[in-house]
Design a protein around this motif. Sequence first.
Motif, PDB file in Angstrom:
ATOM      1  N   TYR A  98       0.860  -1.199   0.000  1.00  0.00           N
ATOM      2  CA  TYR A  98       0.000   0.000   0.000  1.00  0.00           C
ATOM      3  C   TYR A  98       0.887   1.236   0.000  1.00  0.00           C
ATOM      4  O   TYR A  98       1.782   1.365   0.843  1.00  0.00           O
ATOM      5  CB  TYR A  98      -0.916  -0.019   1.229  1.00  0.00           C
ATOM      6  N   LYS A  99       0.655   2.081  -0.963  1.00  0.00           N
ATOM      7  CA  LYS A  99       1.458   3.297  -1.157  1.00  0.00           C
ATOM      8  C   LYS A  99       2.940   2.953  -1.312  1.00  0.00           C
ATOM      9  O   LYS A  99       3.812   3.526  -0.644  1.00  0.00           O
ATOM     10  CB  LYS A  99       1.245   4.278   0.003  1.00  0.00           C
ATOM     11  N   LYS A 100       3.202   1.944  -2.139  1.00  0.00           N
ATOM     12  CA  LYS A 100       4.552   1.509  -2.504  1.00  0.00           C
ATOM     13  C   LYS A 100       5.358   0.991  -1.318  1.00  0.00           C
ATOM     14  O   LYS A 100       6.580   0.979  -1.342  1.00  0.00           O
ATOM     15  CB  LYS A 100       5.320   2.656  -3.187  1.00  0.00           C
ATOM     16  N   ARG A 101       4.667   0.540  -0.298  1.00  0.00           N
ATOM     17  CA  ARG A 101       5.337  -0.022   0.873  1.00  0.00           C
ATOM     18  C   ARG A 101       4.650  -1.315   1.275  1.00  0.00           C
ATOM     19  O   ARG A 101       3.406  -1.389   1.284  1.00  0.00           O
ATOM     20  CB  ARG A 101       5.309   0.958   2.049  1.00  0.00           C
ATOM     21  N   ARG A 103       3.235  -3.907   3.746  1.00  0.00           N
ATOM     22  CA  ARG A 103       2.635  -3.763   5.066  1.00  0.00           C
ATOM     23  C   ARG A 103       2.672  -5.099   5.804  1.00  0.00           C
ATOM     24  O   ARG A 103       2.371  -6.146   5.233  1.00  0.00           O
ATOM     25  CB  ARG A 103       1.191  -3.268   4.945  1.00  0.00           C
ATOM     26  N   ALA A 112      -2.359   2.766   8.818  1.00  0.00           N
ATOM     27  CA  ALA A 112      -1.627   2.932   7.563  1.00  0.00           C
ATOM     28  C   ALA A 112      -2.277   3.952   6.635  1.00  0.00           C
ATOM     29  O   ALA A 112      -1.687   4.302   5.611  1.00  0.00           O
ATOM     30  CB  ALA A 112      -1.493   1.593   6.848  1.00  0.00           C
ATOM     31  N   GLY A 113      -3.478   4.392   6.974  1.00  0.00           N
ATOM     32  CA  GLY A 113      -4.151   5.390   6.152  1.00  0.00           C
ATOM     33  C   GLY A 113      -5.103   4.804   5.123  1.00  0.00           C
ATOM     34  O   GLY A 113      -5.513   5.510   4.193  1.00  0.00           O
ATOM     35  N   VAL A 114      -5.480   3.545   5.268  1.00  0.00           N
ATOM     36  CA  VAL A 114      -6.408   2.918   4.325  1.00  0.00           C
ATOM     37  C   VAL A 114      -7.816   3.434   4.604  1.00  0.00           C
ATOM     38  O   VAL A 114      -8.287   3.401   5.747  1.00  0.00           O
ATOM     39  CB  VAL A 114      -6.354   1.391   4.444  1.00  0.00           C
ATOM     40  N   THR A 115      -8.474   3.908   3.565  1.00  0.00           N
ATOM     41  CA  THR A 115      -9.843   4.424   3.679  1.00  0.00           C
ATOM     42  C   THR A 115     -10.725   3.713   2.662  1.00  0.00           C
ATOM     43  O   THR A 115     -10.284   2.824   1.937  1.00  0.00           O
ATOM     44  CB  THR A 115      -9.870   5.944   3.443  1.00  0.00           C
ATOM     45  N   SER A 118      -9.671   2.629  -1.129  1.00  0.00           N
ATOM     46  CA  SER A 118      -8.220   2.575  -1.297  1.00  0.00           C
ATOM     47  C   SER A 118      -7.826   1.353  -2.130  1.00  0.00           C
ATOM     48  O   SER A 118      -8.501   0.317  -2.121  1.00  0.00           O
ATOM     49  CB  SER A 118      -7.525   2.521   0.064  1.00  0.00           C
ATOM     50  N   LYS A 119      -6.711   1.467  -2.827  1.00  0.00           N
ATOM     51  CA  LYS A 119      -6.212   0.397  -3.679  1.00  0.00           C
ATOM     52  C   LYS A 119      -4.958  -0.216  -3.047  1.00  0.00           C
ATOM     53  O   LYS A 119      -4.033   0.496  -2.659  1.00  0.00           O
ATOM     54  CB  LYS A 119      -5.898   0.917  -5.072  1.00  0.00           C
ATOM     55  N   ILE A 120      -4.957  -1.543  -3.002  1.00  0.00           N
ATOM     56  CA  ILE A 120      -3.843  -2.304  -2.435  1.00  0.00           C
ATOM     57  C   ILE A 120      -3.390  -3.333  -3.460  1.00  0.00           C
ATOM     58  O   ILE A 120      -4.211  -3.945  -4.152  1.00  0.00           O
ATOM     59  CB  ILE A 120      -4.251  -2.985  -1.117  1.00  0.00           C
TER      60      ILE A 120
END
Length: 277
Positions: A98-101, A103, A112-115, A118-120
Amino acid sequence: MCLRVERRSSSVHGSHDNPAQEGRDQLEVRPGGMLVQMRVSSGTEHQNLAQVTNIRVKVKRGPACHEVLISPQASFGELKKKLAEPTGLHHEDQKLIYKKRERGSKQYLDVAGVTDGSKIVLVEDVLGRERRCLEMLKKVQREKASKTLEGSSSELDKMSEKVLALKKVASEGGKVESMDVEKLIDALMKLYIKLDSLVVQGDLNLQKRLQVRKTQEHIEMLDALKLKSPLGQSTKPTKTKQAEKKQVKFKGLMPGTHQAPRNSDPVVVTTKWETFE
């Protein structure tokens, strides 16, 4: 002191009687007489947690995209377990980015800021899969070795009873059948080879060493029994060489049989008959 307590109690009662105080936070009197704010009941806390709505996240794996409905307070590990069925990947063989990191499984979505929406990205963890397969293989081998040791232990106990029985017979001056001793030694040797080829670790290795030592002791005991005590024959004796010689000599004396002298010349037999007048 009495006046102070009465004033406090009157002020508390007055706050309940005054309709203007209904909207304010209610107070409660502790056993020591201290006024504090009324605690929120546990039922109210559960009700607030139940009001948390789930979010819908999009998980992309290659060309496929999966939508999962999950609580924002859930962990990435819980999300992996939800993705195991639609993707066909074990939850330990997944990597969520998620967000190039990447998890971790213990990290929470909301932290982690997932709402909602969100795309994973889901990637197969090849090393994790190999590691898990090795662990499963070790587990299967351990279970198999454990069952083998259990079977050999019961087998060794039965042979131990036979060894002690033979030793008792020999100690009382009785004759021990050689065939029984040989069969028992052969069975113990086979068990020893079986245990020696078994590869185990940890506690199972200790069990194996104890059984190997016990098997060796039984074999040595039977070898000593063969040397010290008289052994009987369990089968009928075969013809000895002396009996065979007597039988050959007897055949030579039977009528109709001819025995040539030892130091005489060979006899020549011809079919020409000489006639005399």
